[in-house]
Design an enzyme around this catalytic site. Structure first.
Site, short mmCIF file in Angstrom:
data_model
loop_
_atom_site.label_atom_id
_atom_site.label_comp_id
_atom_site.label_asym_id
_atom_site.label_seq_id
_atom_site.Cartn_x
_atom_site.Cartn_y
_atom_site.Cartn_z
N TYR A 67 43.96 66.57 -81.81
CA TYR A 67 42.74 66.63 -81.92
C TYR A 67 41.73 65.74 -80.91
O TYR A 67 40.33 66.22 -80.38
CB TYR A 67 42.08 65.29 -82.70
CG TYR A 67 42.76 65.76 -84.10
CD1 TYR A 67 41.36 65.67 -84.57
CD2 TYR A 67 44.18 65.35 -85.32
CE1 TYR A 67 41.12 66.73 -86.60
CE2 TYR A 67 43.39 66.34 -86.59
CZ TYR A 67 42.10 66.22 -86.79
OH TYR A 67 42.77 67.36 -88.09
N ARG A 70 41.07 69.20 -79.27
CA ARG A 70 39.52 70.21 -79.67
C ARG A 70 38.71 69.06 -79.52
O ARG A 70 37.70 69.78 -79.29
CB ARG A 70 40.31 69.36 -81.02
CG ARG A 70 41.01 70.32 -82.48
CD ARG A 70 41.57 70.31 -83.38
NE ARG A 70 40.87 70.61 -83.82
CZ ARG A 70 40.46 71.11 -85.41
NH1 ARG A 70 41.17 70.25 -85.99
NH2 ARG A 70 39.12 71.03 -86.27
N HIS A 119 33.77 67.16 -94.43
CA HIS A 119 35.58 67.27 -93.93
C HIS A 119 35.53 65.96 -92.97
O HIS A 119 35.91 65.85 -92.32
CB HIS A 119 35.59 68.58 -93.82
CG HIS A 119 35.68 69.70 -94.76
ND1 HIS A 119 35.90 70.80 -94.63
CD2 HIS A 119 36.16 69.69 -96.37
CE1 HIS A 119 36.01 72.00 -95.75
NE2 HIS A 119 36.37 70.41 -96.89
N GLY A 187 27.61 80.89 -92.71
CA GLY A 187 28.90 81.27 -91.72
C GLY A 187 30.19 80.79 -92.82
O GLY A 187 31.36 79.64 -91.59
#
Length: 247
Positions: A67, A70, A119, A187
């Site tokens: 993470y 990311r 999310h 998207g």
């Protein structure tokens, strides 16, 4: 080139409440990979192997490092013209609500006012023991999974595989869909549930549903208008059209 239908134009003239249901595509236009970085260790793992609570408990340092990787990728990107166009539309409508499946925080960085993050948000974290929040804390120097002052592990506030969507985000998203005049689905492939139920429910309720996506998706059959353009290209054109109509 940008020929909006008369039906969409009529809707834009009279609409008061918009919902933007966004997925990975709008972020990809900013250069955010859809899930993994292109190089290094992350090619050895599937998302399902790392994005779940059991994986975190087995090897919290590895999951945290993933993470952090990311986050570094996301920190190197900026909101694009599509993100900013959605923000601009707040000038012309009573309500503009974003319901996003993205965890990259780009809608917030574009200063949109109302965002529901189905999310989670990669910039938010909390202790798995005492639930203390560690939102927008700089963990860039943490090489191992950080620990709370209570001794508990700090995890990203992300909805991992096998976890439920947060009701404080999903419930108001449902209400926004029920009350909107136009829903834009942008998207997203429409294959991740229960999030994908939201645009489908908008269709069922008779809302005007617009898909913005260069390719056909599972949601295409449920849309009244389909715009096969990248969102960063077509959303500013929609702003121009709304500005012209509202003038």
């Amino acid at each position: 080139m940008y020929n909006f239908s008369d039906h969409l134009i009529d809707k834009l003239k009279t609409a008061r409440r918009l919902v933007f249901f966004t997925g990975a595509g709008i972020s990809a236009e900013s250069g955010v990979p859809t899930f993994r970085g292109e190089n290094g260790i992350w090619k050895k793992f599937s998302a399902e192997e790392l994005a779940n609570f059991d994986a975190f408990m087995r090897n919290p340092d590895l999951v945290w490092e993933w993470y952090q990787h990311r986050r570094e990728v996301i920190h190197a990107t900026e909101p694009n013209a599509g993100h900013y166009a959605i923000k601009q539309l707040e000038e012309y409508f009573e309500s503009v609500i974003i319901v996003t499946q993205n965890i990259d925080n780009l809608h917030r960085r574009a200063k949109s006012s109302t965002i529901y993050e189905l999310h989670g948000n990669m910039e938010k974290n909390y202790c798995i023991n005492c639930k203390k929040r560690y939102d927008f804390v700089d963990f860039e120097d943490a090489k191992e999974s950080p620990k709370c002052e209570c001794g508990g592990l700090i995890r990203p506030d992300i909805v991992w595989f096998g976890e439920n969507l947060p009701s404080d985000q999903f419930d108001p998203s449902q209400a926004a869909v029920e009350n909107c005049d136009i829903l834009f689905t942008i998207g997203t492939s429409g294959i991740v549930y229960p999030a994908a139920y939201l645009p489908m429910n908008a269709h069922k309720l008779g809302k005007f549903v617009v898909e913005i996506n260069p390719v056909s998706t599972e949601l295409s059959p449920f849309c009244n208008e389909i715009l096969r353009f990248p969102s960063a290209e077509i959303l500013p054109k929609i702003v121009e059209k709304v500005r012209e109509l509202r003038a």
